[in-house]
Design an enzyme around this catalytic site. Structure first.
Site, PDB file in Angstrom:
ATOM      1  N   CYS A   1     -19.247  39.701  29.442  1.00  0.00           N
ATOM      2  CA  CYS A   1     -18.931  39.587  30.868  1.00  0.00           C
ATOM      3  C   CYS A   1     -20.048  40.159  31.737  1.00  0.00           C
ATOM      4  O   CYS A   1     -20.353  39.629  32.809  1.00  0.00           O
ATOM      5  CB  CYS A   1     -17.623  40.309  31.175  1.00  0.00           C
ATOM      6  SG  CYS A   1     -16.191  39.629  30.313  1.00  0.00           S
TER       7      CYS A   1
ATOM      8  N   ARG B   1     -12.278  32.997  29.820  1.00  0.00           N
ATOM      9  CA  ARG B   1     -13.408  32.679  30.696  1.00  0.00           C
ATOM     10  C   ARG B   1     -13.159  31.317  31.353  1.00  0.00           C
ATOM     11  O   ARG B   1     -13.613  30.278  30.871  1.00  0.00           O
ATOM     12  CB  ARG B   1     -14.708  32.656  29.900  1.00  0.00           C
ATOM     13  CG  ARG B   1     -15.012  33.969  29.214  1.00  0.00           C
ATOM     14  CD  ARG B   1     -16.363  33.964  28.500  1.00  0.00           C
ATOM     15  NE  ARG B   1     -16.437  35.092  27.606  1.00  0.00           N
ATOM     16  CZ  ARG B   1     -16.597  36.360  28.000  1.00  0.00           C
ATOM     17  NH1 ARG B   1     -16.730  36.639  29.278  1.00  0.00           N
ATOM     18  NH2 ARG B   1     -16.631  37.346  27.116  1.00  0.00           N
TER      19      ARG B   1
END
Length: 214
Positions: free
Chosen positions: A51, A128
């Site tokens: 991330c 995601r």
């Protein structure tokens, strides 16, 4: 197993689910982005390495998105204080400012409304997911990645360029289209139009496949 009805999934070419949320830049709502494109993207958790690379990538591309009248908005099921600590850490350790807001979604309201939570991946984290919302608030594209693999920000720039070209010129775009390449002309819809296609000045391979420059 939780009831599947608890997990909604928005649909393309329909209004994006509305939200009113608290972010690292203050209160935000979907209505605030009216008149602009919005890329809303989720990540599994703050302070995770994949991330972190994605947020750096989005931050570096933010000026390019701004040139295309597009705002960025992140989300994870973490607290506002976690978001603030993480963005400050990215600035300290990687020298990158995160210029866009991050939604606090502890109750998972936005994550559930947008189908960001996939029970097969995790019940308490958002996958995601990336959503392209146009200036009229309509959902135009959705892209999902597994938790183990980071997204390509360059692909999101390319996709937005393609969406905007299609809207402006009424055309489709071929595989891996980028500005400067030929676009696809809509196929004819009648026998008469198909007979005329070869004489219309396009780069025509066959009646259903024609391209042109912009």
């Amino acid at each position: 197993m939780e009831n599947a009805a608890q997990f909604s999934f928005p649909r393309l070419n329909e209004p994006a689910p509305a939200f009113n949320v608290r972010t690292t830049h203050g209160e935000r709502s979907l209505a605030d982005y009216r008149g602009k494109w919005l890329i809303l993207f989720s990540h599994p958790a703050d302070f995770t390495p994949v991330c972190t690379t994605e947020f750096i990538g989005f931050a570096n591309a933010a000026p390019k998105f701004a040139e295309m009248n597009c705002e960025l908005l992140g989300l994870s099921i973490d607290s506002l204080f976690s978001h603030l600590a993480w963005t400050r850490n990215i600035k300290e350790k990687f020298g990158v400012d995160i210029p866009f807001p991050i939604i606090e979604d502890i109750k998972m309201d936005v994550a559930r409304a947008y189908g960001m939570v996939h029970p097969g991946a995790a019940d308490t984290q958002a996958v995601r997911a990336t959503f392209f919302i146009d200036p009229n608030g309509v959902l135009r594209a959705m892209v999902y990645y597994p938790m183990s693999n980071g997204r390509s920000i360059d692909e999101f720039v390319r996709l937005l360029q393609a969406l905007q070209a299609s809207d402006e010129h009424g055309v489709a775009t071929p595989e891996n289209w980028c500005p400067g390449k030929d676009v696809i002309v809509s196929p004819p819809k009648t026998t008469e139009a198909a007979d005329k296609r070869a004489t219309e000045g396009y780069n025509t391979v066959d009646w259903y496949f024609s391209t042109r420059s912009l």
